[in-house]
Design a protein around this motif. Structure first.
Motif, PDB file in Angstrom:
ATOM      1  N   ALA A  48      26.041 -32.395  41.873  1.00 58.34           N
ATOM      2  CA  ALA A  48      25.966 -31.395  41.009  1.00 58.34           C
ATOM      3  C   ALA A  48      27.020 -31.468  40.333  1.00 58.34           C
ATOM      4  CB  ALA A  48      25.428 -30.817  40.955  1.00 58.34           C
ATOM      5  N   ALA A  49      28.265 -31.615  41.697  1.00 60.57           N
ATOM      6  CA  ALA A  49      30.153 -31.498  40.959  1.00 60.57           C
ATOM      7  C   ALA A  49      30.424 -32.446  40.294  1.00 60.57           C
ATOM      8  CB  ALA A  49      30.596 -30.922  42.203  1.00 60.57           C
ATOM      9  N   VAL A  50      30.088 -34.031  40.612  1.00 61.10           N
ATOM     10  CA  VAL A  50      30.461 -34.479  40.419  1.00 61.10           C
ATOM     11  C   VAL A  50      30.308 -34.898  38.973  1.00 61.10           C
ATOM     12  CG1 VAL A  50      30.112 -37.638  40.379  1.00 61.10           C
ATOM     13  CG2 VAL A  50      30.555 -36.139  42.406  1.00 61.10           C
ATOM     14  N   THR A  51      28.539 -34.682  38.458  1.00 65.12           N
ATOM     15  CA  THR A  51      28.183 -34.463  37.663  1.00 65.12           C
ATOM     16  C   THR A  51      28.545 -33.886  36.140  1.00 65.12           C
ATOM     17  OG1 THR A  51      25.979 -35.243  37.874  1.00 65.12           O
ATOM     18  CG2 THR A  51      26.217 -34.662  35.848  1.00 65.12           C
ATOM     19  N   TRP A  52      29.112 -32.292  36.722  1.00 61.33           N
ATOM     20  CA  TRP A  52      29.674 -31.593  35.555  1.00 61.33           C
ATOM     21  C   TRP A  52      30.769 -32.200  35.827  1.00 61.33           C
ATOM     22  CZ3 TRP A  52      25.198 -29.639  36.884  1.00 61.33           C
ATOM     23  CH2 TRP A  52      24.492 -28.904  36.562  1.00 61.33           C
ATOM     24  N   ARG A  53      31.212 -32.936  36.664  1.00 60.85           N
ATOM     25  CA  ARG A  53      32.670 -33.480  36.716  1.00 60.85           C
ATOM     26  C   ARG A  53      32.940 -34.413  35.174  1.00 60.85           C
ATOM     27  NH1 ARG A  53      34.174 -34.228  41.501  1.00 60.85           N
ATOM     28  NH2 ARG A  53      34.540 -32.283  41.664  1.00 60.85           N
ATOM     29  N   THR A  54      31.764 -35.501  35.784  1.00 53.05           N
ATOM     30  CA  THR A  54      31.836 -36.748  34.842  1.00 53.05           C
ATOM     31  C   THR A  54      31.481 -36.005  33.097  1.00 53.05           C
ATOM     32  OG1 THR A  54      30.907 -37.808  36.077  1.00 53.05           O
ATOM     33  CG2 THR A  54      30.630 -38.393  34.091  1.00 53.05           C
ATOM     34  N   ASP A  55      30.576 -34.907  33.777  1.00 50.86           N
ATOM     35  CA  ASP A  55      30.072 -33.998  31.469  1.00 50.86           C
ATOM     36  C   ASP A  55      31.253 -33.352  31.347  1.00 50.86           C
ATOM     37  OD1 ASP A  55      27.609 -34.939  31.909  1.00 50.86           O
ATOM     38  OD2 ASP A  55      27.269 -33.301  32.362  1.00 50.86           O
ATOM     39  N   GLY A  56      32.447 -32.880  32.352  1.00 49.23           N
ATOM     40  CA  GLY A  56      33.857 -31.957  31.507  1.00 49.23           C
ATOM     41  C   GLY A  56      32.840 -30.907  31.161  1.00 49.23           C
ATOM     42  N   GLU A  57      32.509 -30.354  32.294  1.00 54.24           N
ATOM     43  CA  GLU A  57      32.247 -28.791  32.341  1.00 54.24           C
ATOM     44  C   GLU A  57      32.235 -28.179  33.643  1.00 54.24           C
ATOM     45  OE1 GLU A  57      31.088 -27.349  29.978  1.00 54.24           O
ATOM     46  OE2 GLU A  57      29.537 -28.646  28.791  1.00 54.24           O
ATOM     47  N   ALA A  58      32.447 -27.427  33.610  1.00 50.41           N
ATOM     48  CA  ALA A  58      33.524 -26.101  34.571  1.00 50.41           C
ATOM     49  C   ALA A  58      32.395 -26.100  36.307  1.00 50.41           C
ATOM     50  CB  ALA A  58      33.267 -25.562  34.348  1.00 50.41           C
ATOM     51  N   PHE A  59      32.422 -26.438  36.879  1.00 49.41           N
ATOM     52  CA  PHE A  59      31.092 -25.841  38.016  1.00 49.41           C
ATOM     53  C   PHE A  59      31.745 -25.479  39.171  1.00 49.41           C
ATOM     54  CE2 PHE A  59      28.804 -27.480  41.714  1.00 49.41           C
ATOM     55  CZ  PHE A  59      27.533 -27.763  41.217  1.00 49.41           C
ATOM     56  N   SER A  60      31.429 -24.634  39.502  1.00 43.81           N
ATOM     57  CA  SER A  60      32.395 -23.826  40.970  1.00 43.81           C
ATOM     58  C   SER A  60      31.040 -23.094  41.742  1.00 43.81           C
ATOM     59  CB  SER A  60      33.247 -23.249  40.098  1.00 43.81           C
ATOM     60  OG  SER A  60      32.108 -21.740  39.220  1.00 43.81           O
ATOM     61  N   LEU A  61      32.147 -23.075  42.871  1.00 45.86           N
ATOM     62  CA  LEU A  61      30.999 -22.458  44.086  1.00 45.86           C
ATOM     63  C   LEU A  61      31.776 -21.436  44.229  1.00 45.86           C
ATOM     64  CD1 LEU A  61      28.822 -23.148  46.387  1.00 45.86           C
ATOM     65  CD2 LEU A  61      30.826 -24.006  47.808  1.00 45.86           C
ATOM     66  N   ALA A  62      31.099 -20.221  43.781  1.00 45.24           N
ATOM     67  CA  ALA A  62      31.683 -18.774  44.472  1.00 45.24           C
ATOM     68  C   ALA A  62      31.247 -17.727  45.653  1.00 45.24           C
ATOM     69  CB  ALA A  62      31.598 -17.667  43.085  1.00 45.24           C
ATOM     70  N   ASN A  63      31.920 -16.792  46.267  1.00 47.88           N
ATOM     71  CA  ASN A  63      31.788 -16.682  47.700  1.00 47.88           C
ATOM     72  C   ASN A  63      31.093 -17.478  48.942  1.00 47.88           C
ATOM     73  OD1 ASN A  63      32.899 -14.095  45.640  1.00 47.88           O
ATOM     74  ND2 ASN A  63      30.574 -14.927  45.070  1.00 47.88           N
ATOM     75  N   PRO A  64      31.432 -18.644  49.099  1.00 48.92           N
ATOM     76  CA  PRO A  64      31.048 -19.881  50.035  1.00 48.92           C
ATOM     77  C   PRO A  64      30.857 -18.807  51.179  1.00 48.92           C
ATOM     78  CG  PRO A  64      32.975 -20.159  49.810  1.00 48.92           C
ATOM     79  CD  PRO A  64      32.779 -19.319  48.220  1.00 48.92           C
ATOM     80  N   SER A  65      29.852 -18.480  51.626  1.00 48.16           N
ATOM     81  CA  SER A  65      29.196 -17.598  53.204  1.00 48.16           C
ATOM     82  C   SER A  65      30.000 -18.466  54.047  1.00 48.16           C
ATOM     83  CB  SER A  65      27.880 -17.654  54.159  1.00 48.16           C
ATOM     84  OG  SER A  65      27.431 -19.161  53.846  1.00 48.16           O
ATOM     85  N   PRO A  66      30.534 -17.297  55.649  1.00 53.35           N
ATOM     86  CA  PRO A  66      31.269 -18.280  56.174  1.00 53.35           C
ATOM     87  C   PRO A  66      30.493 -19.367  57.338  1.00 53.35           C
ATOM     88  CG  PRO A  66      31.623 -15.652  56.899  1.00 53.35           C
ATOM     89  CD  PRO A  66      30.091 -16.115  55.333  1.00 53.35           C
ATOM     90  N   GLU A  67      28.895 -18.886  57.300  1.00 52.85           N
ATOM     91  CA  GLU A  67      28.588 -20.447  58.370  1.00 52.85           C
ATOM     92  C   GLU A  67      28.385 -21.457  56.657  1.00 52.85           C
ATOM     93  OE1 GLU A  67      26.275 -16.324  59.110  1.00 52.85           O
ATOM     94  OE2 GLU A  67      27.402 -17.510  57.259  1.00 52.85           O
ATOM     95  N   MET A  68      28.723 -21.361  55.657  1.00 54.07           N
ATOM     96  CA  MET A  68      28.583 -22.182  54.276  1.00 54.07           C
ATOM     97  C   MET A  68      29.219 -23.443  54.466  1.00 54.07           C
ATOM     98  SD  MET A  68      27.543 -23.163  50.490  1.00 54.07           S
ATOM     99  CE  MET A  68      26.784 -24.264  50.221  1.00 54.07           C
ATOM    100  N   LEU A  69      30.838 -22.456  54.756  1.00 60.58           N
ATOM    101  CA  LEU A  69      32.412 -23.248  55.223  1.00 60.58           C
ATOM    102  C   LEU A  69      32.149 -24.049  56.492  1.00 60.58           C
ATOM    103  CD1 LEU A  69      34.030 -20.161  53.633  1.00 60.58           C
ATOM    104  CD2 LEU A  69      34.399 -22.280  52.519  1.00 60.58           C
ATOM    105  N   ALA A  70      31.755 -23.502  57.393  1.00 64.27           N
ATOM    106  CA  ALA A  70      31.718 -24.044  58.715  1.00 64.27           C
ATOM    107  C   ALA A  70      30.830 -25.356  58.544  1.00 64.27           C
ATOM    108  CB  ALA A  70      31.192 -23.015  59.801  1.00 64.27           C
ATOM    109  N   THR A  71      29.635 -25.366  57.764  1.00 65.88           N
ATOM    110  CA  THR A  71      29.390 -27.016  57.650  1.00 65.88           C
ATOM    111  C   THR A  71      29.618 -27.942  56.693  1.00 65.88           C
ATOM    112  OG1 THR A  71      26.850 -25.294  57.733  1.00 65.88           O
ATOM    113  CG2 THR A  71      26.980 -27.699  57.065  1.00 65.88           C
ATOM    114  N   LEU A  72      30.678 -27.402  55.911  1.00 63.30           N
ATOM    115  CA  LEU A  72      31.565 -28.583  54.972  1.00 63.30           C
ATOM    116  C   LEU A  72      32.648 -29.050  55.726  1.00 63.30           C
ATOM    117  CD1 LEU A  72      31.584 -26.357  51.891  1.00 63.30           C
ATOM    118  CD2 LEU A  72      30.024 -28.132  51.774  1.00 63.30           C
ATOM    119  N   ALA A  73      33.415 -27.579  56.280  1.00 60.40           N
ATOM    120  CA  ALA A  73      34.599 -28.051  57.723  1.00 60.40           C
ATOM    121  C   ALA A  73      33.978 -29.188  58.632  1.00 60.40           C
ATOM    122  CB  ALA A  73      35.455 -26.955  58.642  1.00 60.40           C
TER     123      ALA A  73
END
Length: 104
Positions: free
Chosen positions: A63-88
């Motif tokens: 989705a982030a790539v799709t929005w970027r390709t479409d030229g639209e803003a796409f953002s993740l707000a307030n990621p939880s500590p668990e989400m940040l840990a998984t991403l890391a």
């Protein structure tokens, strides 16, 4: 996952509140929800995410790539500590899920 009636900040973008558990079985619904929002700026509130499985992460990255390709803003707000840990764990940060969209 549900659309928030009121944004958490002064940001005018529609906000989708992500569910607590983003596992394999939630991936198709998440994909359909996001596809329905395509064509406009979007913000995802990830404050309640306690589990993030690979299929839902793939949906979010696509989705982030799709929005970027479409030229639209796409953002993740307030990621939880668990989400940040998984991403890391896989070498990403929340920035991988952000797109600024078209310059004004």
């Amino acid at each position: 996952m549900r659309e928030e009636d009121q944004d958490l900040s002064s940001d005018p973008r529609p906000t989708v509140l992500l569910g607590r558990r983003l596992r394999f079985e939630e991936a198709p619904g998440l994909a359909m929800l996001l596809l329905g929002k395509r064509g406009a700026a979007l913000k995802l509130d990830a404050s309640e995410v306690s589990e993030l499985g690979t299929p839902c992460l793939q949906v979010l990255l696509a989705a982030a790539v799709t929005w970027r390709t479409d030229g639209e803003a796409f953002s993740l707000a307030n990621p939880s500590p668990e989400m940040l840990a998984t991403l890391a764990q896989i070498g990403l940060d929340a920035g991988a899920l952000n797109s600024e969209g078209r310059p004004e």
